[in-house]
Design a protein around this motif. Structure first.
Motif, PDB file in Angstrom:
ATOM      1  N   ASP A  59       2.178 -17.783   4.876  1.00 23.83           N
ATOM      2  CA  ASP A  59       3.252 -18.619   4.340  1.00 23.83           C
ATOM      3  C   ASP A  59       4.309 -17.869   3.542  1.00 23.83           C
ATOM      4  OD1 ASP A  59       1.383 -20.063   1.507  1.00 23.83           O
ATOM      5  OD2 ASP A  59       1.929 -18.017   2.051  1.00 23.83           O
ATOM      6  N   GLY A  60       4.419 -16.547   3.758  1.00 23.33           N
ATOM      7  CA  GLY A  60       5.512 -15.895   3.058  1.00 23.33           C
ATOM      8  C   GLY A  60       5.336 -14.401   2.930  1.00 23.33           C
ATOM      9  N   SER A  61       6.317 -13.784   2.251  1.00 25.29           N
ATOM     10  CA  SER A  61       6.301 -12.327   2.083  1.00 25.29           C
ATOM     11  C   SER A  61       5.285 -11.903   1.024  1.00 25.29           C
ATOM     12  CB  SER A  61       7.691 -11.837   1.687  1.00 25.29           C
ATOM     13  OG  SER A  61       8.150 -12.550   0.561  1.00 25.29           O
ATOM     14  N   ASN A  62       4.665 -12.860   0.332  1.00 26.87           N
ATOM     15  CA  ASN A  62       3.670 -12.526  -0.670  1.00 26.87           C
ATOM     16  C   ASN A  62       2.253 -12.575  -0.101  1.00 26.87           C
ATOM     17  OD1 ASN A  62       3.585 -15.243  -0.269  1.00 26.87           O
ATOM     18  ND2 ASN A  62       3.511 -15.812  -2.422  1.00 26.87           N
ATOM     19  N   GLN A  63       2.167 -12.516   1.219  1.00 25.08           N
ATOM     20  CA  GLN A  63       0.884 -12.516   1.914  1.00 25.08           C
ATOM     21  C   GLN A  63       0.810 -11.297   2.813  1.00 25.08           C
ATOM     22  OE1 GLN A  63      -1.546 -14.921   1.785  1.00 25.08           O
ATOM     23  NE2 GLN A  63      -0.420 -16.031   0.193  1.00 25.08           N
ATOM     24  N   MET A  96      10.985 -18.747   7.059  1.00 23.72           N
ATOM     25  CA  MET A  96       9.914 -19.315   6.242  1.00 23.72           C
ATOM     26  C   MET A  96       9.189 -20.440   6.987  1.00 23.72           C
ATOM     27  SD  MET A  96       9.960 -17.527   3.459  1.00 23.72           S
ATOM     28  CE  MET A  96       8.938 -18.478   2.355  1.00 23.72           C
ATOM     29  N   GLN A 139      11.130 -14.265  -2.658  1.00 29.20           N
ATOM     30  CA  GLN A 139      10.317 -14.909  -1.620  1.00 29.20           C
ATOM     31  C   GLN A 139      11.016 -14.809  -0.269  1.00 29.20           C
ATOM     32  OE1 GLN A 139       7.748 -15.611   0.013  1.00 29.20           O
ATOM     33  NE2 GLN A 139       6.936 -17.333  -1.136  1.00 29.20           N
ATOM     34  N   LEU A 176      -3.219  -5.644  -1.037  1.00 32.94           N
ATOM     35  CA  LEU A 176      -2.147  -6.317  -1.771  1.00 32.94           C
ATOM     36  C   LEU A 176      -2.565  -6.396  -3.230  1.00 32.94           C
ATOM     37  CD1 LEU A 176      -0.296  -9.583  -0.745  1.00 32.94           C
ATOM     38  CD2 LEU A 176      -1.262  -9.351  -3.025  1.00 32.94           C
ATOM     39  N   ASP A 194       7.720  -7.328  -2.814  1.00 32.21           N
ATOM     40  CA  ASP A 194       8.195  -8.693  -2.614  1.00 32.21           C
ATOM     41  C   ASP A 194       8.832  -9.145  -3.917  1.00 32.21           C
ATOM     42  OD1 ASP A 194       6.388 -11.826  -2.625  1.00 32.21           O
ATOM     43  OD2 ASP A 194       8.489 -11.400  -2.189  1.00 32.21           O
ATOM     44  N   LYS A 199      18.808 -14.155   6.285  1.00 33.77           N
ATOM     45  CA  LYS A 199      19.131 -12.755   6.533  1.00 33.77           C
ATOM     46  C   LYS A 199      18.276 -11.843   5.671  1.00 33.77           C
ATOM     47  CE  LYS A 199      23.972 -13.776   7.587  1.00 33.77           C
ATOM     48  NZ  LYS A 199      25.372 -13.600   7.164  1.00 33.77           N
ATOM     49  N   GLY A 200      17.897 -10.725   6.291  1.00 39.52           N
ATOM     50  CA  GLY A 200      17.262  -9.656   5.547  1.00 39.52           C
ATOM     51  C   GLY A 200      18.316  -8.663   5.090  1.00 39.52           C
ATOM     52  N   ASN A 205       4.509  -9.002  -6.004  1.00 35.18           N
ATOM     53  CA  ASN A 205       3.328  -8.263  -5.573  1.00 35.18           C
ATOM     54  C   ASN A 205       3.769  -6.995  -4.866  1.00 35.18           C
ATOM     55  OD1 ASN A 205       3.222  -8.485  -2.488  1.00 35.18           O
ATOM     56  ND2 ASN A 205       3.509 -10.620  -3.086  1.00 35.18           N
ATOM     57  N   TYR A 217       5.372 -18.069   8.333  1.00 39.76           N
ATOM     58  CA  TYR A 217       6.384 -17.051   8.059  1.00 39.76           C
ATOM     59  C   TYR A 217       6.416 -16.016   9.173  1.00 39.76           C
ATOM     60  CZ  TYR A 217       8.586 -13.110   5.537  1.00 39.76           C
ATOM     61  OH  TYR A 217       9.394 -12.063   5.154  1.00 39.76           O
ATOM     62  N   TYR A 219      14.294 -13.143   8.548  1.00 39.46           N
ATOM     63  CA  TYR A 219      12.989 -13.740   8.360  1.00 39.46           C
ATOM     64  C   TYR A 219      13.098 -15.251   8.452  1.00 39.46           C
ATOM     65  CZ  TYR A 219      14.452 -14.453   3.464  1.00 39.46           C
ATOM     66  OH  TYR A 219      15.130 -14.820   2.324  1.00 39.46           O
TER      67      TYR A 219
END
Lengths: 113, 110
Positions: free
Chosen positions: A96-100, A50, B95, B48, B92, A57-58, B31, A31, A48
């Motif tokens: 691997d993504g916006s959750n990291q 993936m 995703q 986080l 977030d 697009k953001g 999160n 990502y 962004y």
């Protein structure tokens, strides 16, 4: 050393002259993302990606283009820069993504006259 | 769209005191993350917390998350001059899309 590298760090240019800001990461991250930071507005996401060949697009994509031909590189392209694109730009990457957790570059300060 | 909003916008304290910053957001999240930025530099990830967690600690940092109130707080205990920086929350909800707040500027005076 694990890092996100942006170039150039500073650039002063004129309206309409195409420019590219490069971003490269050496962590094999899937990502990558671009942000601009303006006083009082915080960071706003431009585009962004993936994974390779996948871009989205953001919140503020107008006037920008990106490409993701290789995993490590995610250049930001301003085809016809305008003064309202004067800003501080950051590239970031994560596993691997916006959750990291995001790893940020040191920023590129663009001034468009 | 601005998802996260930090409060206060600026905070000035003495070394050794605790600093608390708050973040509110509008939609459901997966999160919430906190970052630090030293003057004009890149952001550095601090912590986080996932939507099913209520509290998380890392060294002198303590983060809480209240999903019913859509808010989070970052507590820095026993602050030091080196903690002087801007602090941002990021959410977030979708995703790929990470939305940052406007930040809290913390000044810790020796």
């Amino acid at each position: 050393e694990a890092q996100v590298t942006q170039n150039p760090r500073y650039l002063i240019t004129v309206t309409g002259k195409k420019l590219t800001v490069t971003c490269s990461q050496n962590m094999n991250h899937e990502y990558m993302s671009w942000y601009r930071q303006d006083p009082g507005l915080g960071l706003r996401q431009i585009y962004y990606s993936m994974n390779v060949e996948v871009t989205d697009k953001g919140d503020v994509p107008e006037g920008y283009k990106v490409s993701r031909k290789e995993k490590r590189n995610f250049p930001l392209i301003l085809e016809s820069p305008s003064p309202n694109q004067t800003s501080l730009y950051f590239c970031a990457s994560s596993l691997d993504g916006s959750n990291q957790p995001q790893h940020f570059g040191d920023g590129t300060r663009l001034s468009i006259l | 769209s601005q998802q996260g909003e930090e409060d206060p916008q600026a905070l000035s304290i003495q070394e050794g005191e605790n600093a608390t910053m708050n973040c509110s957001y509008k939609t459901s999240i997966n999160n919430l993350q906190w970052y630090r930025q030293n003057s004009g530099r890149g952001l550095v990830h601090l912590i986080l917390i996932r939507s099913n967690e209520r509290e998380k600690h890392s060294g002198r940092l303590r983060v809480t998350l209240d999903t019913s109130k859509k808010s989070s707080s970052l507590l820095i205990t026993a602050s030091r001059a080196a903690d002087t920086a801007s602090y941002f929350c990021a959410t977030d909800a979708t995703q790929g899309k990470l939305i940052f707040g406007q930040g809290t500027e913390l000044s810790v005076k020796p």
